[in-house]
Design a protein around this motif. Structure first.
Motif, PDB file in Angstrom:
ATOM      1  N   GLU A 193      73.468  89.278  51.087  1.00  0.00           N
ATOM      2  CA  GLU A 193      72.862  87.241  52.774  1.00  0.00           C
ATOM      3  C   GLU A 193      72.351  88.590  53.573  1.00  0.00           C
ATOM      4  OE1 GLU A 193      76.726  84.688  53.550  1.00  0.00           O
ATOM      5  OE2 GLU A 193      77.557  86.620  53.133  1.00  0.00           O
ATOM      6  N   PHE A 195      70.410  88.211  57.579  1.00  0.00           N
ATOM      7  CA  PHE A 195      70.683  87.674  58.800  1.00  0.00           C
ATOM      8  C   PHE A 195      69.161  88.735  59.034  1.00  0.00           C
ATOM      9  CE2 PHE A 195      74.884  87.533  57.464  1.00  0.00           C
ATOM     10  CZ  PHE A 195      75.105  86.624  57.471  1.00  0.00           C
ATOM     11  N   LYS A 196      67.843  87.254  59.924  1.00  0.00           N
ATOM     12  CA  LYS A 196      66.937  87.539  60.694  1.00  0.00           C
ATOM     13  C   LYS A 196      65.978  86.646  61.505  1.00  0.00           C
ATOM     14  CE  LYS A 196      64.433  87.531  56.472  1.00  0.00           C
ATOM     15  NZ  LYS A 196      64.148  88.916  54.869  1.00  0.00           N
ATOM     16  N   GLU A 199      68.009  83.193  63.026  1.00  0.00           N
ATOM     17  CA  GLU A 199      69.457  83.694  62.372  1.00  0.00           C
ATOM     18  C   GLU A 199      70.063  84.814  63.331  1.00  0.00           C
ATOM     19  OE1 GLU A 199      70.128  81.784  58.046  1.00  0.00           O
ATOM     20  OE2 GLU A 199      68.394  83.553  58.426  1.00  0.00           O
ATOM     21  N   LEU A 200      69.515  85.280  63.513  1.00  0.00           N
ATOM     22  CA  LEU A 200      70.239  86.414  64.696  1.00  0.00           C
ATOM     23  C   LEU A 200      70.581  85.945  66.308  1.00  0.00           C
ATOM     24  CD1 LEU A 200      68.198  89.716  63.725  1.00  0.00           C
ATOM     25  CD2 LEU A 200      70.104  89.443  62.775  1.00  0.00           C
ATOM     26  N   GLU A 201      69.241  85.827  66.668  1.00  0.00           N
ATOM     27  CA  GLU A 201      69.965  84.553  67.728  1.00  0.00           C
ATOM     28  C   GLU A 201      71.007  83.658  67.532  1.00  0.00           C
ATOM     29  OE1 GLU A 201      65.754  82.868  69.436  1.00  0.00           O
ATOM     30  OE2 GLU A 201      64.786  84.750  69.029  1.00  0.00           O
ATOM     31  N   GLU A 202      70.830  82.734  66.148  1.00  0.00           N
ATOM     32  CA  GLU A 202      72.225  81.688  66.634  1.00  0.00           C
ATOM     33  C   GLU A 202      73.555  82.597  66.273  1.00  0.00           C
ATOM     34  OE1 GLU A 202      73.254  78.871  63.270  1.00  0.00           O
ATOM     35  OE2 GLU A 202      71.564  78.912  63.095  1.00  0.00           O
ATOM     36  N   LYS A 203      73.593  83.779  65.463  1.00  0.00           N
ATOM     37  CA  LYS A 203      74.225  84.222  65.998  1.00  0.00           C
ATOM     38  C   LYS A 203      75.221  85.067  66.425  1.00  0.00           C
ATOM     39  CE  LYS A 203      74.986  83.679  60.739  1.00  0.00           C
ATOM     40  NZ  LYS A 203      76.635  82.883  60.583  1.00  0.00           N
TER      41      LYS A 203
END
Length: 471
Positions: A193, A195-196, A199-203
């Motif tokens: 998986e 995350f970039k 998605e990084l900001e969301e997480k």
């Protein structure tokens, strides 16, 4: 290269490890004590139609598997220079180690010793060796095929870690690393998986985002899942993946910064370890987590004086942008909690302080649990990747005091830098997680081929993590 078990046959190029005082007249050779001394070169002999590569192991009472790895590596390089296609490696006689351990070590040492990073050179020294036979003069090796294959895979995992670290800066950016991982683990039983971006900001991987802000090559969090046996303890292997580190605005001052492409040594070790586990089809429940970024300078780069707020609610004030590895590892450690890892080991080229304390031959080990520390030490003893345990001294937490945040990213003053870095990371470990931290800044690379570690990246940690995960 093909490895197989067999018997000694005259006429083949044969790597012959010998101890001081060992008698090998049955092979037609008369050797002196000099030939048995441990050294970094080989001596060629011709006897009864066989070319022997004689390599000293030193005193049999001081023999260990790392010395044997070195000897096999020297022999592999000598055979390559000779241009032969078939090689026999004889196991040493009279040791306290089992043939299983010795066979494993031959395959491991040969693969690591044979490796060279020359893909960008016009004139390459190509390997001609196709077949390696492992043989013993004093015993039958039947049934040790598993040990031979295991050693070969351990060696390959180390080579993968070396290859990733040795790649030039312009060939190994964070997304290049992510693409490599995706391709490596296709059809392996593992899933990947990434995350970039949004998605990084969301997480809220805010440490990774902050460190990567100064580069046009954006950060990525990489997660490699290999739950081959879910009845086993859930384990996370966490690697720092700085594909280049100039220090940010706390600029590194050095004449040659090219080795800062190896600041992803922890990530390379994690990838190599996951390769070993998947190729062995090991009965493990493991996730590899890599936080990858470049720490560069531009008008959007992280500044001293900023505050990073992490998703676990803790805040960090930035005193020095060159203490960036711990900032990205913090996000990865939080992720290890969220996926339910019961034990976690992070590995990173983290501090010059650790290298100054322990030198270039071993890593610093910190742990919050004795069982995890012991498992790492046992793995290190088996793989020869040395560690030395250092204290998590609670009173030094005061050195991370910040008047505006929960903690600073560097300690006050110049002392105990490796310890304060480990104490910083402990803030992002779960209350019930068993955790170990390996600071591998020292053994990251060597400047010449004087052991089974060839010039350049050593691949340190790949075998250590894989072996730990199986304990």
């Amino acid at each position: 290269m093909n490895f197989n078990l067999g018997t000694y046959q005259a006429g083949k190029t044969t790597i012959l490890p010998v101890f001081i005082g060992q008698n090998v007249e049955k092979l037609g050779l008369k050797l002196s004590d000099y030939h048995g001394k441990k050294k970094d070169h080989v001596v060629w002999f011709d006897a009864e139609g066989t070319r022997f590569v004689v390599i000293g192991l030193g005193d049999v009472k001081k023999f260990d598997l790392n010395k044997f790895r070195d000897v096999v590596a020297f022999g592999a390089r000598a055979a390559r220079k000779e241009g032969v296609s078939d090689v026999t490696v004889l196991l040493p006689e009279g040791t306290s180690f089992s043939n299983e351990d010795l066979v494993h070590t031959v395959a491991e040492g040969y693969v690591m010793g044979e490796y060279q990073f020359n893909k960008y050179k016009a004139n390459k020294e190509e390997s001609t060796v196709k077949n390696i036979t492992v043989a013993s003069l004093d015993g039958d090796l039947t049934g040790l095929e598993g040990a031979l294959n295991r050693g070969k895979i351990y060696g390959e995992g180390t080579v993968i870690a070396r290859e990733l670290n040795n790649e030039p800066t312009n060939k190994m950016r964070p997304f290049d690393l992510a693409d490599y991982v995706v391709n490596l683990f296709k059809d392996s039983g593992a899933t990947v998986e990434l995350f970039k971006g949004a998605e990084l900001e969301e997480k809220q991987y805010n440490g990774l985002i902050a460190v990567g802000r100064g580069s046009a090559h954006k950060p990525v969090m990489i997660k490699i899942n290999f739950q081959n046996d879910t009845s086993k303890q859930a384990t996370a292997l966490v690697g720092k993946g700085l594909t280049f580190d100039v220090g940010g605005y706390s600029l590194k001052l050095s004449r040659d910064l090219s080795d800062m492409r190896m600041d992803m040594g922890g990530a390379a070790a994690t990838v190599g370890a996951m390769y070993i586990l998947t190729r062995l089809n090991a009965p493990v429940n493991v996730v590899g987590i890599i936080a990858s970024a470049e720490n560069l300078i531009d008008n959007n780069a992280l500044l001293p004086g900023e505050i990073i707020e992490y998703r676990n609610g803790k805040s960090v004030s930035i005193g020095n942008t060159d203490a960036e590895g711990r900032l990205v590892l913090a996000d990865a450690l939080i992720l290890s909690q969220e996926i339910g890892a019961e034990r976690v080991i992070d590995i990173a080229t983290l501090t010059g302080a650790c290298m100054r304390a322990l030198g270039s031959k071993m890593s610093g080990l910190f742990a919050n649990d004795e069982s995890v520390a012991n498992a790492v030490k046992e793995a290190a003893n088996y793989t020869g990747e040395k560690v030395w345990e250092l204290p998590l001294f609670d009173e030094y937490e005061d050195l991370l005091y910040s008047p505006i945040a929960d903690m600073a990213n560097i300690g006050s003053g110049d002392l105990a830098g490796a310890i304060t870095a480990a104490l910083f990371l402990r803030n992002f470990v779960g209350e019930n997680q068993k955790w170990a931290h390996v600071d591998m800044a020292g053994p990251m690379a060597v400047n010449r081929s004087h052991s089974y570690s060839n010039e350049g990246a050593t691949g340190y940690g790949a075998r250590l993590l894989a072996d730990f995960a199986q304990r």
